[in-house]
Design an enzyme around this catalytic site. Sequence first.
Site, PDB file in Angstrom:
ATOM      1  N   LYS A   1     -68.599 -61.446  77.411  1.00  0.00           N
ATOM      2  CA  LYS A   1     -69.813 -60.683  76.563  1.00  0.00           C
ATOM      3  C   LYS A   1     -69.159 -59.367  76.365  1.00  0.00           C
ATOM      4  O   LYS A   1     -69.254 -58.914  75.254  1.00  0.00           O
ATOM      5  CB  LYS A   1     -70.935 -60.755  77.320  1.00  0.00           C
ATOM      6  CG  LYS A   1     -72.102 -60.078  76.469  1.00  0.00           C
ATOM      7  CD  LYS A   1     -72.494 -60.659  75.249  1.00  0.00           C
ATOM      8  CE  LYS A   1     -73.535 -59.572  74.573  1.00  0.00           C
ATOM      9  NZ  LYS A   1     -73.813 -60.268  73.239  1.00  0.00           N
TER      10      LYS A   1
ATOM     11  N   LYS B   1     -75.084 -48.994  75.514  1.00  0.00           N
ATOM     12  CA  LYS B   1     -74.841 -49.595  76.830  1.00  0.00           C
ATOM     13  C   LYS B   1     -74.017 -50.643  77.235  1.00  0.00           C
ATOM     14  O   LYS B   1     -73.065 -50.488  77.976  1.00  0.00           O
ATOM     15  CB  LYS B   1     -76.365 -50.264  77.171  1.00  0.00           C
ATOM     16  CG  LYS B   1     -76.413 -51.037  78.415  1.00  0.00           C
ATOM     17  CD  LYS B   1     -76.845 -52.456  78.564  1.00  0.00           C
ATOM     18  CE  LYS B   1     -77.294 -53.026  77.222  1.00  0.00           C
ATOM     19  NZ  LYS B   1     -77.410 -54.633  77.219  1.00  0.00           N
TER      20      LYS B   1
HETATM   21  P1  NAD Z   1     -85.686 -55.833  73.645  1.00  0.00           P
HETATM   22  O1  NAD Z   1     -85.740 -54.280  74.083  1.00  0.00           O
HETATM   23  O2  NAD Z   1     -86.258 -56.106  72.419  1.00  0.00           O
HETATM   24  O3  NAD Z   1     -86.544 -56.616  74.822  1.00  0.00           O
HETATM   25  C1  NAD Z   1     -86.438 -56.587  76.160  1.00  0.00           C
HETATM   26  C2  NAD Z   1     -87.762 -56.978  76.543  1.00  0.00           C
HETATM   27  O4  NAD Z   1     -87.908 -56.767  78.171  1.00  0.00           O
HETATM   28  C3  NAD Z   1     -88.964 -56.079  76.204  1.00  0.00           C
HETATM   29  O5  NAD Z   1     -89.975 -56.830  75.598  1.00  0.00           O
HETATM   30  C4  NAD Z   1     -89.619 -55.337  77.309  1.00  0.00           C
HETATM   31  O6  NAD Z   1     -91.252 -55.435  77.408  1.00  0.00           O
HETATM   32  C5  NAD Z   1     -89.047 -56.330  78.624  1.00  0.00           C
HETATM   33  N1  NAD Z   1     -89.135 -55.504  79.784  1.00  0.00           N
HETATM   34  C6  NAD Z   1     -88.332 -54.580  79.888  1.00  0.00           C
HETATM   35  N2  NAD Z   1     -88.427 -54.357  81.230  1.00  0.00           N
HETATM   36  C7  NAD Z   1     -89.137 -55.012  81.839  1.00  0.00           C
HETATM   37  C8  NAD Z   1     -89.574 -55.507  83.379  1.00  0.00           C
HETATM   38  N3  NAD Z   1     -89.192 -54.410  84.308  1.00  0.00           N
HETATM   39  N4  NAD Z   1     -90.290 -56.422  83.352  1.00  0.00           N
HETATM   40  C9  NAD Z   1     -90.553 -57.454  82.442  1.00  0.00           C
HETATM   41  N5  NAD Z   1     -90.244 -57.199  80.980  1.00  0.00           N
HETATM   42  C10 NAD Z   1     -89.418 -56.183  80.968  1.00  0.00           C
HETATM   43  O7  NAD Z   1     -84.082 -56.245  73.822  1.00  0.00           O
HETATM   44  P2  NAD Z   1     -83.448 -57.320  73.161  1.00  0.00           P
HETATM   45  O8  NAD Z   1     -82.767 -57.037  71.833  1.00  0.00           O
HETATM   46  O9  NAD Z   1     -84.164 -58.728  73.187  1.00  0.00           O
HETATM   47  O10 NAD Z   1     -82.198 -57.514  74.061  1.00  0.00           O
HETATM   48  C11 NAD Z   1     -82.268 -58.170  75.329  1.00  0.00           C
HETATM   49  C12 NAD Z   1     -80.858 -58.212  76.060  1.00  0.00           C
HETATM   50  O11 NAD Z   1     -80.145 -59.142  75.130  1.00  0.00           O
HETATM   51  C13 NAD Z   1     -79.983 -57.183  76.223  1.00  0.00           C
HETATM   52  O12 NAD Z   1     -79.466 -56.949  77.368  1.00  0.00           O
HETATM   53  C14 NAD Z   1     -79.300 -57.031  74.974  1.00  0.00           C
HETATM   54  O13 NAD Z   1     -78.005 -56.244  75.104  1.00  0.00           O
HETATM   55  C15 NAD Z   1     -78.828 -58.482  74.704  1.00  0.00           C
HETATM   56  N6  NAD Z   1     -78.735 -58.834  73.412  1.00  0.00           N
HETATM   57  C16 NAD Z   1     -79.418 -58.535  72.160  1.00  0.00           C
HETATM   58  C17 NAD Z   1     -79.024 -58.992  71.085  1.00  0.00           C
HETATM   59  C18 NAD Z   1     -79.911 -58.503  69.642  1.00  0.00           C
HETATM   60  O14 NAD Z   1     -79.413 -58.670  68.607  1.00  0.00           O
HETATM   61  N7  NAD Z   1     -80.845 -57.935  70.136  1.00  0.00           N
HETATM   62  C19 NAD Z   1     -78.053 -59.817  70.881  1.00  0.00           C
HETATM   63  C20 NAD Z   1     -77.137 -60.415  72.023  1.00  0.00           C
HETATM   64  C21 NAD Z   1     -77.756 -59.950  73.348  1.00  0.00           C
END
Ligand code: NAD
Length: 294
Positions: free
Chosen positions: A171, A239
């Site tokens: 990744k 990050k």
């Molecule tokens: P986001 O910030 O939209 O969602 C993260 C969620 O985690 C939030 O709803 C938050 O409430 C929850 N959260 C945070 N800390 C928490 C805790 N301690 N307990 C419970 N819930 C908690 O982020 P995202 O865009 O959905 O990304 C999530 C992961 O996926 C990241 O690592 C990101 O790098 C990866 N990712 C994102 C994408 C994208 O296009 N957005 C694509 C591939 C991978």
Amino acid sequence: MTSIGFIGLGIMGRPMAANLVKAGHSVSAFSRSQESRNAASALGIPVVESVRAAVETADVVISMLPDSPDVEAVALGDEGILASLGPGAGYIDMSTISPAVARRIAAAFRDQGYSVLDAPVSGGEAGAKEGSLSIMVGGDQGDFERWHKELGAMGTTVVHVGESGAGQTVKAANQLVVAGHLQMLAEAVVFLEAQQADVGLALSVIARGLGGSTVIDRKTAGVLEDDYRPGFRAELHHKDLNIVNDAARTAGLSLPVTSLVSGLVQSIVERGDGGLDHSILVSSARNANAAVNA
Ligand code: NAD
């Protein structure tokens, strides 16, 4: 039908959990923010009020959280996943985190007899909604086979790439490639605009040739509208590039283009735009050239 605890209902977690529900699994989901929980409920995802409530009756728990410290806290902390998991259950982290942290978490779960995978994804919000994510999986072959069906409800490309941490290593390389593609899209847009070309038309041709990319396919519409709502937040890409740069430094590698784009993404975060989509690199390239030519 598998009983699945799902932690983290953000931009990615919500559609992924919704696809597990659609595939007939019994999902209990939790996210820290009330807003995320409400948005998940509206999609028909059963939501509970704590990590423990999501985890204690699950066959397998999936997390989709922002960063390494979030995953460490939720996986290993008091009242966390490891503390609440029933006998014989499994844990799959699908967040993008450091390979070293993924290996540490895997060791803690394996020491207590649980199956564990790191399974980060690529394909963005659109891929999560379509259930067409690419999923790169690290862990034991047996654990990969055991949870393959559940992963297949969220992605069309599900590949076992090695032992624990290997999914995160692949990744990290993926994020390096995406950053490079985005910056080259940014520079192509600035170049085309300066020549008064029809940018949409130009990119539609480029997209079908050797210069084509999923980045062009997925990001052109937003860029043409100057719409940088996330999507994938620039601060999350920052990050990820820190993960790449740390691993590259440890391995004694020189990755000059990665270093350059990392600096550009860092400056986006430092000027307060980290909450916008990472395609904001296009706007940065426009502004930098406007300043040079002013
Ligand atoms: P986001 O910030 O939209 O969602 C993260 C969620 O985690 C939030 O709803 C938050 O409430 C929850 N959260 C945070 N800390 C928490 C805790 N301690 N307990 C419970 N819930 C908690 O982020 P995202 O865009 O959905 O990304 C999530 C992961 O996926 C990241 O690592 C990101 O790098 C990866 N990712 C994102 C994408 C994208 O296009 N957005 C694509 C591939 C991978």
